[in-house]
Design a protein around this motif. Sequence first.
Motif, PDB file in Angstrom:
ATOM      1  N   GLU A  35       0.849  -1.188   0.000  1.00 34.14           N
ATOM      2  CA  GLU A  35       0.000   0.000   0.000  1.00 34.14           C
ATOM      3  C   GLU A  35       0.887   1.242   0.000  1.00 34.14           C
ATOM      4  O   GLU A  35       1.574   1.541   0.963  1.00 34.14           O
ATOM      5  CB  GLU A  35      -0.909   0.015   1.237  1.00 34.14           C
ATOM      6  N   GLY A  36       0.914   1.948  -1.082  1.00 34.74           N
ATOM      7  CA  GLY A  36       1.771   3.116  -1.220  1.00 34.74           C
ATOM      8  C   GLY A  36       3.077   2.819  -1.917  1.00 34.74           C
ATOM      9  O   GLY A  36       3.852   3.733  -2.180  1.00 34.74           O
ATOM     10  N   ASN A  37       3.339   1.543  -2.194  1.00 34.03           N
ATOM     11  CA  ASN A  37       4.552   1.146  -2.923  1.00 34.03           C
ATOM     12  C   ASN A  37       5.791   1.812  -2.310  1.00 34.03           C
ATOM     13  O   ASN A  37       6.555   2.491  -2.973  1.00 34.03           O
ATOM     14  CB  ASN A  37       4.420   1.534  -4.405  1.00 34.03           C
ATOM     15  N   ARG A  38       6.008   1.591  -1.005  1.00 38.08           N
ATOM     16  CA  ARG A  38       7.076   2.304  -0.316  1.00 38.08           C
ATOM     17  C   ARG A  38       7.909   1.357   0.535  1.00 38.08           C
ATOM     18  O   ARG A  38       7.489   0.236   0.865  1.00 38.08           O
ATOM     19  CB  ARG A  38       6.498   3.408   0.572  1.00 38.08           C
ATOM     20  N   LEU A  39       9.096   1.819   0.889  1.00 36.17           N
ATOM     21  CA  LEU A  39      10.011   1.076   1.735  1.00 36.17           C
ATOM     22  C   LEU A  39      10.066   1.722   3.114  1.00 36.17           C
ATOM     23  O   LEU A  39      10.231   2.941   3.225  1.00 36.17           O
ATOM     24  CB  LEU A  39      11.407   1.043   1.119  1.00 36.17           C
ATOM     25  N   VAL A  40       9.935   0.921   4.152  1.00 36.00           N
ATOM     26  CA  VAL A  40       9.973   1.426   5.527  1.00 36.00           C
ATOM     27  C   VAL A  40      11.176   0.812   6.233  1.00 36.00           C
ATOM     28  O   VAL A  40      11.306  -0.404   6.356  1.00 36.00           O
ATOM     29  CB  VAL A  40       8.678   1.079   6.279  1.00 36.00           C
ATOM     30  N   LYS A  41      12.045   1.682   6.716  1.00 34.07           N
ATOM     31  CA  LYS A  41      13.290   1.259   7.351  1.00 34.07           C
ATOM     32  C   LYS A  41      13.117   1.185   8.863  1.00 34.07           C
ATOM     33  O   LYS A  41      12.493   2.055   9.472  1.00 34.07           O
ATOM     34  CB  LYS A  41      14.387   2.268   6.992  1.00 34.07           C
ATOM     35  N   SER A  42      13.691   0.139   9.490  1.00 34.31           N
ATOM     36  CA  SER A  42      13.580  -0.014  10.936  1.00 34.31           C
ATOM     37  C   SER A  42      14.759  -0.840  11.445  1.00 34.31           C
ATOM     38  O   SER A  42      15.741  -1.047  10.731  1.00 34.31           O
ATOM     39  CB  SER A  42      12.248  -0.677  11.312  1.00 34.31           C
ATOM     40  N   VAL A  43      14.664  -1.312  12.679  1.00 32.02           N
ATOM     41  CA  VAL A  43      15.680  -2.160  13.285  1.00 32.02           C
ATOM     42  C   VAL A  43      15.186  -3.603  13.262  1.00 32.02           C
ATOM     43  O   VAL A  43      13.992  -3.863  13.423  1.00 32.02           O
ATOM     44  CB  VAL A  43      15.975  -1.701  14.733  1.00 32.02           C
ATOM     45  N   VAL A  44      16.092  -4.559  13.056  1.00 31.94           N
ATOM     46  CA  VAL A  44      15.694  -5.961  13.012  1.00 31.94           C
ATOM     47  C   VAL A  44      15.092  -6.372  14.357  1.00 31.94           C
ATOM     48  O   VAL A  44      15.399  -5.775  15.392  1.00 31.94           O
ATOM     49  CB  VAL A  44      16.894  -6.868  12.672  1.00 31.94           C
ATOM     50  N   PRO A  45      14.207  -7.376  14.370  1.00 31.58           N
ATOM     51  CA  PRO A  45      13.539  -7.772  15.624  1.00 31.58           C
ATOM     52  C   PRO A  45      14.504  -8.220  16.720  1.00 31.58           C
ATOM     53  O   PRO A  45      14.243  -7.998  17.896  1.00 31.58           O
ATOM     54  CB  PRO A  45      12.630  -8.925  15.183  1.00 31.58           C
ATOM     55  N   GLN A  46      15.616  -8.861  16.341  1.00 33.11           N
ATOM     56  CA  GLN A  46      16.575  -9.341  17.338  1.00 33.11           C
ATOM     57  C   GLN A  46      17.986  -8.912  16.936  1.00 33.11           C
ATOM     58  O   GLN A  46      18.745  -9.691  16.348  1.00 33.11           O
ATOM     59  CB  GLN A  46      16.494 -10.869  17.457  1.00 33.11           C
ATOM     60  N   PRO A  47      18.371  -7.677  17.244  1.00 36.12           N
ATOM     61  CA  PRO A  47      19.713  -7.195  16.881  1.00 36.12           C
ATOM     62  C   PRO A  47      20.793  -8.073  17.503  1.00 36.12           C
ATOM     63  O   PRO A  47      20.678  -8.510  18.652  1.00 36.12           O
ATOM     64  CB  PRO A  47      19.740  -5.780  17.470  1.00 36.12           C
ATOM     65  N   ILE A  48      21.841  -8.315  16.725  1.00 38.92           N
ATOM     66  CA  ILE A  48      22.936  -9.153  17.205  1.00 38.92           C
ATOM     67  C   ILE A  48      24.126  -8.289  17.612  1.00 38.92           C
ATOM     68  O   ILE A  48      24.263  -7.146  17.167  1.00 38.92           O
ATOM     69  CB  ILE A  48      23.380 -10.168  16.136  1.00 38.92           C
ATOM     70  N   ILE A  49      24.987  -8.848  18.451  1.00 36.67           N
ATOM     71  CA  ILE A  49      26.221  -8.161  18.847  1.00 36.67           C
ATOM     72  C   ILE A  49      27.211  -8.273  17.694  1.00 36.67           C
ATOM     73  O   ILE A  49      27.502  -9.376  17.215  1.00 36.67           O
ATOM     74  CB  ILE A  49      26.792  -8.792  20.130  1.00 36.67           C
ATOM     75  N   LEU A  50      27.732  -7.145  17.240  1.00 38.63           N
ATOM     76  CA  LEU A  50      28.555  -7.124  16.046  1.00 38.63           C
ATOM     77  C   LEU A  50      30.033  -7.356  16.318  1.00 38.63           C
ATOM     78  O   LEU A  50      30.783  -7.698  15.407  1.00 38.63           O
ATOM     79  CB  LEU A  50      28.371  -5.791  15.310  1.00 38.63           C
ATOM     80  N   GLN A  51      30.466  -7.136  17.541  1.00 33.98           N
ATOM     81  CA  GLN A  51      31.867  -7.374  17.858  1.00 33.98           C
ATOM     82  C   GLN A  51      31.989  -7.817  19.305  1.00 33.98           C
ATOM     83  O   GLN A  51      31.100  -7.566  20.124  1.00 33.98           O
ATOM     84  CB  GLN A  51      32.703  -6.123  17.616  1.00 33.98           C
ATOM     85  N   ALA A  52      33.064  -8.500  19.602  1.00 32.74           N
ATOM     86  CA  ALA A  52      33.264  -9.018  20.959  1.00 32.74           C
ATOM     87  C   ALA A  52      33.323  -7.873  21.962  1.00 32.74           C
ATOM     88  O   ALA A  52      33.900  -6.819  21.689  1.00 32.74           O
ATOM     89  CB  ALA A  52      34.551  -9.839  21.019  1.00 32.74           C
TER      90      ALA A  52
END
Length: 361
Positions: A263-280
């Motif tokens: 609906e609206g042909n659009r992209l909605v940006k957000s944060v993933v449901p379970q963010p992961i730790i990117l570095q030790a």
Amino acid sequence: MNPDYQKFNVEDFTRDDHFRQWVIHRDPQSEAFWLRWMDAHPDLAGKVQLARSFLYALEEKNADLSEDELTQLTTTILQQEKHQVRSLWPTRVFAVAAAVAVILGLGYLFLVYQPATDRQARLAEISPVLATDYNELTNSGKAPQALTLQDGSVITLHPGSTIRYPRQFTSSMREVYLSGKAFFNITKNPKRPFWVHADRISTQVLGTSFLVNATGKNASVEVRSGRVSVYTRKDIRQARQLQKNESAGVVLTANQQVAFIEEGNRLVKSVVPQPIILQAIETNAYVFDEAPIAQVFKQLETTYGLTVMYDPLTVNNCFITANLSGESLFEKLNLICRISRSTYEIVDGQIIIHSLGCDNK
């Protein structure tokens, strides 16, 4: 005055001078016309793209054929499609026709028997090689299935999903087409960007890992590491009409996602449901004793790669004493906000902190 293209069949398109001007001679004005025309007549886009793929195949097989020979070849192949009994006459043109008729025949089968009739049109519009010279793998099992591509990239295909990829990547680009859900771990090569196309969105990446879910109407992309750009098909089509590079997509970094909203042909940006730790991180990295809240937010940014936005003056007197080890990102945020009389929201893939300040605690 242009003819009534709505009444054209595939053969008519392949014979039309204006159509050939677009496909064979790459005329920008003709291309703009046909892209607008397909937008206005989506029910006929399949015929247009099938004819386009057919002419591309002719051109690739026989760049040295004259216009007259192309016309003769077109007639030969299309007549073969109409008759089960064929007379095999050994001429140079027929030798070419035999090779290309296979491509055309497959195109017709794909167009007629696929539930999503316009998929072939999308494929030919996105990348002719994905419509004419490809391998296809469907995971019909119950467990994820790994596929290693010629460049070393690995695709983990979820059950019930299908990936289409060219038999040979071009020298300038790597492109695949996904129906369903898959995780991608892409070999880095800045000179050959990797594109994952789906029915509604396309994702461009140089080297990263990410999840694409093209199941249902609202497709999504989740980034595990690296950086990608996501486009709607409309964005790409408009960029090509204007002869611009596809640079207006939604940019995603690690732990961000984008969803296509039909609906609206659009992209909605957000944060993933379970963010992961990117570095030790150190064992006590999330054990705070009267730590300024700005220090806590900085630790969150370092750990998860997400931007935390707040008003430094408002939270100037906010300090945190807490052990947040072992908590998920959102649990950490909930605890921090309770301690500091704040709330948070996710806007455009960023964490926005709204605080009343800590002076009157």
